[in-house]
Scaffold this motif. Sequence first.
Motif, PDB file in Angstrom:
ATOM      1  N   GLU A 130       0.839  -1.190   0.000  1.00 11.88           N
ATOM      2  CA  GLU A 130       0.000   0.000   0.000  1.00 11.88           C
ATOM      3  C   GLU A 130       0.883   1.251   0.000  1.00 11.88           C
ATOM      4  OE1 GLU A 130      -2.650   0.394   3.351  1.00 11.88           O
ATOM      5  OE2 GLU A 130      -4.262   1.180   2.084  1.00 11.88           O
TER       6      GLU A 130
ATOM      7  N   ALA B 147      -5.673  -1.856   1.471  1.00  8.50           N
ATOM      8  CA  ALA B 147      -5.417  -3.082   2.217  1.00  8.50           C
ATOM      9  C   ALA B 147      -6.390  -3.116   3.391  1.00  8.50           C
ATOM     10  CB  ALA B 147      -3.982  -3.097   2.722  1.00  8.50           C
ATOM     11  N   PHE B 148      -6.979  -4.265   3.622  1.00 11.72           N
ATOM     12  CA  PHE B 148      -7.917  -4.418   4.739  1.00 11.72           C
ATOM     13  C   PHE B 148      -7.520  -5.638   5.548  1.00 11.72           C
ATOM     14  CE2 PHE B 148     -10.512  -2.763   1.154  1.00 11.72           C
ATOM     15  CZ  PHE B 148     -10.709  -1.496   1.655  1.00 11.72           C
ATOM     16  N   ASP B 149      -7.698  -5.557   6.846  1.00  9.02           N
ATOM     17  CA  ASP B 149      -7.404  -6.745   7.643  1.00  9.02           C
ATOM     18  C   ASP B 149      -8.582  -7.714   7.603  1.00  9.02           C
ATOM     19  OD1 ASP B 149      -9.280  -5.814   9.378  1.00  9.02           O
ATOM     20  OD2 ASP B 149      -7.860  -5.062  10.847  1.00  9.02           O
ATOM     21  N   ASP B 150      -8.399  -8.854   8.243  1.00  8.09           N
ATOM     22  CA  ASP B 150      -9.412  -9.902   8.096  1.00  8.09           C
ATOM     23  C   ASP B 150     -10.769  -9.493   8.639  1.00  8.09           C
ATOM     24  OD1 ASP B 150      -8.333  -9.889  10.656  1.00  8.09           O
ATOM     25  OD2 ASP B 150      -8.954 -11.949  11.032  1.00  8.09           O
ATOM     26  N   ILE B 151     -10.783  -8.552   9.563  1.00  9.01           N
ATOM     27  CA  ILE B 151     -12.080  -8.140  10.125  1.00  9.01           C
ATOM     28  C   ILE B 151     -12.880  -7.364   9.079  1.00  9.01           C
ATOM     29  CG2 ILE B 151     -13.212  -6.828  11.945  1.00  9.01           C
ATOM     30  CD1 ILE B 151     -10.820  -7.277  13.703  1.00  9.01           C
ATOM     31  N   ASP B 152     -12.190  -6.529   8.344  1.00 10.65           N
ATOM     32  CA  ASP B 152     -12.896  -5.692   7.370  1.00 10.65           C
ATOM     33  C   ASP B 152     -13.058  -6.353   6.008  1.00 10.65           C
ATOM     34  OD1 ASP B 152     -13.357  -3.500   8.923  1.00 10.65           O
ATOM     35  OD2 ASP B 152     -11.407  -2.601   8.533  1.00 10.65           O
TER      36      ASP B 152
ATOM     37  N   ASP C 281     -16.471  -7.533   4.166  1.00 11.04           N
ATOM     38  CA  ASP C 281     -17.421  -6.439   4.004  1.00 11.04           C
ATOM     39  C   ASP C 281     -16.960  -5.436   2.965  1.00 11.04           C
ATOM     40  OD1 ASP C 281     -19.621  -6.812   5.448  1.00 11.04           O
ATOM     41  OD2 ASP C 281     -19.256  -5.167   6.871  1.00 11.04           O
ATOM     42  N   GLU C 282     -15.694  -5.080   3.060  1.00 11.05           N
ATOM     43  CA  GLU C 282     -15.174  -4.077   2.130  1.00 11.05           C
ATOM     44  C   GLU C 282     -15.248  -4.586   0.698  1.00 11.05           C
ATOM     45  OE1 GLU C 282     -14.302  -1.035   2.570  1.00 11.05           O
ATOM     46  OE2 GLU C 282     -14.058  -0.852   4.734  1.00 11.05           O
TER      47      GLU C 282
ATOM     48  N   ARG D 245     -17.232  -6.950  -0.449  1.00 11.58           N
ATOM     49  CA  ARG D 245     -18.638  -7.050  -0.848  1.00 11.58           C
ATOM     50  C   ARG D 245     -19.187  -5.687  -1.264  1.00 11.58           C
ATOM     51  NH1 ARG D 245     -23.339  -5.845   1.257  1.00 11.58           N
ATOM     52  NH2 ARG D 245     -22.455  -5.234   3.264  1.00 11.58           N
ATOM     53  N   LEU D 246     -18.908  -4.673  -0.425  1.00  7.47           N
ATOM     54  CA  LEU D 246     -19.423  -3.343  -0.727  1.00  7.47           C
ATOM     55  C   LEU D 246     -18.843  -2.818  -2.039  1.00  7.47           C
ATOM     56  CD1 LEU D 246     -19.405  -1.747   2.816  1.00  7.47           C
ATOM     57  CD2 LEU D 246     -21.389  -2.038   1.340  1.00  7.47           C
TER      58      LEU D 246
ATOM     59  N   LYS E  91     -15.124  -7.128  15.065  1.00  9.74           N
ATOM     60  CA  LYS E  91     -15.026  -5.930  14.241  1.00  9.74           C
ATOM     61  C   LYS E  91     -15.417  -4.693  15.045  1.00  9.74           C
ATOM     62  CE  LYS E  91     -17.967  -5.609  10.797  1.00  9.74           C
ATOM     63  NZ  LYS E  91     -18.502  -5.848   9.443  1.00  9.74           N
TER      64      LYS E  91
ATOM     65  N   ARG F 277     -12.919  -3.911  17.905  1.00  6.66           N
ATOM     66  CA  ARG F 277     -11.697  -3.279  17.414  1.00  6.66           C
ATOM     67  C   ARG F 277     -11.952  -1.796  17.096  1.00  6.66           C
ATOM     68  NH1 ARG F 277      -8.788  -3.930  12.357  1.00  6.66           N
ATOM     69  NH2 ARG F 277     -10.818  -3.778  11.376  1.00  6.66           N
TER      70      ARG F 277
ATOM     71  N   GLY G  68     -24.188  -2.517  -1.636  1.00  3.02           N
ATOM     72  CA  GLY G  68     -23.089  -1.695  -2.157  1.00  3.02           C
ATOM     73  C   GLY G  68     -23.571  -0.506  -2.953  1.00  3.02           C
TER      74      GLY G  68
ATOM     75  N   ARG H 133     -24.501   2.417  -0.716  1.00  6.86           N
ATOM     76  CA  ARG H 133     -23.549   2.714   0.349  1.00  6.86           C
ATOM     77  C   ARG H 133     -23.337   4.213   0.552  1.00  6.86           C
ATOM     78  NH1 ARG H 133     -17.256   0.772  -0.034  1.00  6.86           N
ATOM     79  NH2 ARG H 133     -16.893   0.648   2.176  1.00  6.86           N
TER      80      ARG H 133
ATOM     81  N   LYS I 218     -13.821   0.569   6.522  1.00  4.85           N
ATOM     82  CA  LYS I 218     -12.778   1.547   6.807  1.00  4.85           C
ATOM     83  C   LYS I 218     -13.299   2.990   6.686  1.00  4.85           C
ATOM     84  CE  LYS I 218      -7.845   1.420   5.753  1.00  4.85           C
ATOM     85  NZ  LYS I 218      -6.866   0.978   4.729  1.00  4.85           N
TER      86      LYS I 218
END
Lengths: 547, 478
Positions: A455, A463-468, A471-472, A474-475, B20, B23, B104, B107, B168
Amino acid sequence: MGETNQTFERINFETSPERYRHIKLEINGPAATIKLNIQEEGGMREGYQLKLNSYDLGVDIELADAVQRLRFEHPEVTAVLVTSAQEGIFSAGANIFMLGSSAHAFKVNFCKYTNETRLSIEDATANSGQTYIAALNGIASGGGYELPLACEKIYLIEDRRSAVALPEVPYLGVLPGTGGLTRVVDKRKVRKDRADIFCTLAEGIKGKKAVEWGLVDEVFPSSRFWQEVEARVKQIAGAGRPDRKGVKLTPLQPELREDGIHYRHVKLLLGPTPRTARLEITGPAEIPAMPSDPSQLGADWYPLRVFREMDDALLHLRFNHPEIGLVLVSVKGDSDKVLQLDAQLQEHRKHWFVNEVLLFIRRTLKRMDYTAKSFFAIIDQGTCFAGTMLELALASDRAYMLDAKDVTIALSEFNGGAYPMGNGLTRIQTRFLNDADHAAAVAKLRGKLDAAEAEKQGLVTAAFDDIDWEDEIRLAVEERASMSPDALTGMEASLRFAGPETLETKIFGRLSAWQNWIFQRPNAVGEKGALTLYGRPERPEFDWRRT
Amino acid sequence: MSFISSEKIPNNVNLSSDRKLQRALEEWQPNFLDWWMEMGPDGFQKDQIYLRTAVSVDEGGWANFGYVRMPEYRWGIFLTPAEANRTIHFGDNIGAPAWNEVPGEYRKELRRIIVTQADTEPASVEQQRRLGYTAPSLYDLRNLFQVNVEEGRHLWAMVYLLHSFFGKDGREEAEDLLKRRSGNPDSPRILEAFNKPMEDWLSFFCFTMFTDRDGKYQLGALAESAFDPLARSTRFMLTEEAHHLFVGETGVGRIIERTAQLMKKDPNEDARAQGGIPLDLIQRYINYWYSTSLDLFGGEDSSNAATYFSQGLKGRFGESSDKRYPNHREIDTIYELEAPVEGGARLEKQAIPTRRAMNAVLRDSYTQDCQRAVDRWNKILQDNGVKVEIRLPSQRFNREIGLYADLPIDPAGNLISREAFNAQKASWLPSEADRQFLKSLMNKPVHEPGKFANWIAPPKRGIENLPVDFEYVRFEPR
Ligand SMILES: [Fe+2]
Ligand SMILES: [Fe+2]
């Protein structure tokens, strides 16, 4: 195939000389001949006849196959003569009735494909030592002249009737769709005003004048035509390269399953998000040692095979899955192996076969650049976007990377220059057009880059971690899949090719900007449009306002 | 880590198993507390306030009373329990299942809606942060803080949505909510009404009466949303909002009541002479806050409003329950209103498609609600023998947004000349003199239990059936 039930039959892009219907490929020592003998009743669809050596996609698939096979299967060949088997006619170009009865998306993809074939002819001349020569033994009109324009030399028969012509503007109210205008002024450097006359003169130009204006290289009277042409072919071909042993391009034979197309290393899967597909590529399993003659590796050699599959998949996407708007690209496997393979390719790149493979990868990557679909590279667990395979991520409109242990990307020598885009720059140079130093520094990066580093270097979009992650993605996918396909096509084509113009970018740029627009206008396809009324007694009626 | 536990953050969103959310909150929660200390109520953070805290969504669970220091308030996250198989009931997607995730393609719109709503919550706390110094009673001081901590919780509710459904970007938006500052020219709050200073208690009561009521209608419209977590979240917020509106309506009502009493006491019916707030001044403040709050609904003719309705993102108030809205598609229907024509030379009846007029439709239900409160105030005046009445100005008066923005329109809604408007402006809207007068009147707090400043009447009853003279705030030794 799931949601993509077509109303037309699936188009198959694999063929081979035994199956050609429209062209004849003859090999004679260092010289080869491609003869157009297009079968009137052999159109891909009902409803038109391929008269006067006019072509449709089926013909061009054969032509593209011949050009490809000459490079791989007949590397000894150094000159390729393109001519016609029909008396008094070289080719009347793309079949107008086929175009008139095709959906717009098909027309555009047809033009794109034929352009890629023409560019592969120029690429073979420039980089494979196979010089294409056109012998026009009759009228070469429209696309029938654009094909010779892609050849290094054009010889025209002088019989008081055979001419070269681009009659699209005066006859059809559209533009030549295969780079004709650009090549006339950019490649053959015909003077602007003469080109203007030529392109508005339906019957075209023949004889000495065609030579004087630079539209052809030489003309010969009928009596001496073949003799003169043969002499020149012989001279250009020289001794050929008899030491080279060709590599047979074996059929890919993908499996069509419910969920998509399965090749050996590539899967093209449809869904699950509507209008979205996944292009899943598997990295190399094992790297065979390089034999003394690399061509012994054959068509099964991973880098050739995987990109042939990729190339075929891209064509299926374009023609057989028009509703797919977004393609998620992933490469899974061992990135060390990919880098090892790159090193091997690099070491042997002077060998003709290795060189052909690299040229082919380059063309396939360009085919991706020119594909009117959104591409998102998905770099997650098990990824091996490295070296050559990283180009697939760099060719994508966006690259999303999972920020997790063991998820890395890597560069190789090849990212620094083996695969230039149509604009003549590498994908890294194009990506960092604002900072040439950074581009140079990035191309030199070695070792594995994790998400944070990737990045930071600007190699991935986010870059997204496994939590995001889920969702990211998909969106992003849902959002993309909801936008206007037309606007996205135009936007992507504009954003992908930053940097300098080349013949190639001009051809594709003009195609998408002008040709597509004119093809949609009432002056061409309206009730009284020129294309609509072609071959009918009525005169077209134009809306005279200029835009 | 230590901050984030279901013990400290009461919730019904499975916080303890949602990595999630944990955090995201780990980062955000300390910043929220910093913001609260910096921008929350000034001067009273160490005192014990008798506050209600929502600890569950069960009956009564949302209203637990007890003394608490505000920084130790347990801001929680609650959604009204899910309705099984809820479907979308208006717009183009009628009948489709409601969304549990953000689609999406919507959004951006949803994020914008949520951020705009969320931004108002901390903004009002910032606007009100110095009012504690001039509170007319412990009862009112406590109510102010109750409103403040609950606006803080509303911020939590909206941040929960941003954190859980917008990845994010959502986290970045949540951070920005703590960075903007009411009235700061460099990073103002999003909506203008939330950048206006609030220096006196009449403004505070008008704000909670009129501006919080806009909040009620916005939340009510979002409670209809196809995005189920948003609908459930705003529905729960509405239960708390009712108290804020109560504080506003009864606050203005108690001032009016006191003014009426003082008028009766004075030989010239002059409340001002008796240390009260004259009715004409109250009317000017009502004119100002009502019209400013109307702007919050947005333009009367709005393509955004149409998009939100057709996509099912935002309905009308009571869309699913109110019989006023039998048509949930509103495709070919129209809405009529008086619109300025000829460059604002005159008003003329015009029709716009109902979908584009959704802001105006929502505003109309708001106006009716305001009118009911005004009627109750007039009843107070009447009961005290005062003949004058309070009036709600026209929706067209003093607008800065929409069709009537910056037009010289009088409180009755007539278009008048710019000169005539300017000449009478001081009698319609608060002046500097009014502000100075209120400042002088409200120059020190009343901290003795059961005692009230001279300009306001005591409430009928205390909080939670406690006596009016209950010690609602216990001060730490200063
Ligand atoms: Fe609120
Ligand atoms: Fe509120």
